[in-house]
Design an enzyme around this catalytic site. Structure first.
Site, PDB file in Angstrom:
ATOM      1  NE  ARG A   6      -3.842   0.640   1.987  1.00 15.52           N
ATOM      2  CZ  ARG A   6      -5.052   0.711   2.543  1.00 15.52           C
ATOM      3  NH1 ARG A   6      -5.234   1.434   3.638  1.00 15.52           N
ATOM      4  NH2 ARG A   6      -6.073   0.084   2.018  1.00 15.52           N
ATOM      5  NE  ARG A  62     -10.296  -5.123   0.733  1.00 18.97           N
ATOM      6  CZ  ARG A  62      -9.546  -4.131   1.224  1.00 18.97           C
ATOM      7  NH1 ARG A  62     -10.113  -3.109   1.828  1.00 18.97           N
ATOM      8  NH2 ARG A  62      -8.223  -4.126   1.053  1.00 18.97           N
ATOM      9  CG  ASP A  70     -13.469   6.559  -1.044  1.00 17.25           C
ATOM     10  OD1 ASP A  70     -13.456   6.328   0.193  1.00 17.25           O
ATOM     11  OD2 ASP A  70     -12.425   6.581  -1.732  1.00 17.25           O
TER      12      ASP A  70
HETATM   13  N1  NVA Z   1      -9.899   6.902  -1.246  1.00 15.71           N
HETATM   14  C1  NVA Z   1      -9.530   6.414   0.060  1.00 15.71           C
HETATM   15  C2  NVA Z   1      -9.804   4.950   0.171  1.00 15.71           C
HETATM   16  C3  NVA Z   1      -9.504   4.363   1.517  1.00 15.71           C
HETATM   17  C4  NVA Z   1      -9.740   2.871   1.579  1.00 15.71           C
HETATM   18  C5  NVA Z   1      -8.076   6.719   0.326  1.00 15.71           C
HETATM   19  O1  NVA Z   1      -7.260   6.546  -0.588  1.00 15.71           O
HETATM   20  O2  NVA Z   1      -7.751   7.153   1.436  1.00 15.71           O
HETATM   21  N1   CP Z   2     -11.152  -0.025   2.673  1.00 14.17           N
HETATM   22  C1   CP Z   2      -9.873  -0.135   3.077  1.00 14.17           C
HETATM   23  O1   CP Z   2      -8.953  -0.358   2.291  1.00 14.17           O
HETATM   24  O2   CP Z   2      -9.709  -0.006   4.421  1.00 14.17           O
HETATM   25  P1   CP Z   2      -8.327   0.198   5.192  1.00 14.17           P
HETATM   26  O3   CP Z   2      -7.789   1.537   4.774  1.00 14.17           O
HETATM   27  O4   CP Z   2      -8.696   0.145   6.640  1.00 14.17           O
HETATM   28  O5   CP Z   2      -7.378  -0.899   4.805  1.00 14.17           O
END
Ligand code: NVA
Ligand code: CP
Length: 303
Positions: A102, A288, A220
């Protein structure tokens, strides 16, 4: 499937294969049927941003598959002190059987895959969030029984979620409508892809137009991770880009609501709509786990 870098890379058949495998793994878990397909394998999990769902579902998922997950915070890795991705990729490929990452830039994920020799799974970048959309498609199919021909609508920022929903939705045969402010549209690469789908894709600044007759509504956060400094300005810009009872009225009467979470009640979704659809939203969060187990089996299991 070698990697999961972005949904643009996958065929419809590959996406459906992941969803079918996820359904099977969910069934096996619920019925106590062993499914230790990744016995003895190790998944490294690199996080340059916060996470609740992604971290816990990957770590639990690899454990249920007979392997182990290793949490690697970028604060502690040498990558956080500037060690190049190309070196990190080649080193970690000597120890691990797969990496979930991530991070901010999509290029970092693509570079890990280019320089490494093990499967790379994208756990969210600024460009996309493929694991989330696989869980979303799985949840919609569970509730509706099918995907082809359903109308999906996304309200809000043209961000990583919007980018992945457009690609995933169109690839599985859904009609996709997006409502976002003109200056916050999805990525051009995604809009170019969607242009090939003719009137199956609609983009408009008008939430009501996008939500008309929808089978499933998505939204979102208005400010994503890394945009904290813009949060106040975005609260003004996105006002009105909200799933609320007025919007629900123009959608189909049995319309589902999905949210990747975390949610900001009173911003992109009202508390009453959220609670009325909490069952669907927490099924989505649960899925998930199952969808990512499928991705791990179909990538790391082929090594
Ligand atoms: N658009 C949000 C999604 C979080 C799961 C972000 O990137 O923070
Ligand atoms: N939706 C999602 O990716 O949640 P987290 O940011 O908690 O991993």
């Amino acid at each position: 499937m070698k990697h999961l870098l972005k949904l643009l890379d996958l065929s419809t058949e590959e996406i459906l294969d992941i969803l079918n495998t996820a359904d099977q793994l969910k069934y096996e878990l619920k019925h106590g049927i062993p499914h230790r397909h990744l016995e003895g394998k190790t998944l490294g999990m690199i996080f340059q941003k916060s996470s609740t769902r992604t971290r816990v579902s990957f770590e639990t998922g690899i454990y249920q598959l007979g392997g182990m997950g290793m949490f690697l915070s970028s604060r502690d890795l040498q990558i956080g002190r500037g060690e190049p991705v190309e070196d990190t990729a080649r080193v970690l490929s000597r120890y691990l059987d797969g990496i979930m990452i991530r991070t901010f830039e999509q290029k970092e994920v693509e570079d890990l895959a280019s320089y490494g020799s093990i499967p790379i799974i994208n756990g969210l970048t600024d460009f996309c969030h493929p694991c989330q959309i696989l869980a979303d498609m799985m949840t919609v199919r569970e509730h509706k029984g099918y995907l082809d021909g359903l109308k999906m609508c996304y309200i809000g920022d043209g961000n990583n979620m919007a980018n992945s929903l457009i690609v995933g939705g169109l690839k599985v045969g859904m009609n996709v409508a997006i409502a976002c402010p003109d200056a916050y549209q999805p990525d051009q690469q995604v809009l170019d892809f969607a242009a090939g789908y003719g009137d199956k894709f609609l983009m408009t600044p008008d939430c009501m137009e996008a939500a008309a007759d929808a089978d499933v509504l998505f939204t979102d956060v208005w400010a994503s991770m890394g945009q904290e400094d813009e949060a106040a300005a975005r609260r003004e810009i996105f006002k009105g880009y909200q799933i609320n009872n007025e919007l629900m009225k123009v959608a189909k009467s049995d319309c589902m609501v999905q949210h990747c979470l975390p949610a900001h009640r009173g911003e992109e979704i009202t508390a009453d709509v959220f609670e009325a659809h909490a069952n669907e939203i927490f099924d989505e969060a649960e899925n998930r786990l199952h969808a990512q187990k499928a991705v791990m089996v179909l990538t790391m299991g082929q090594q």
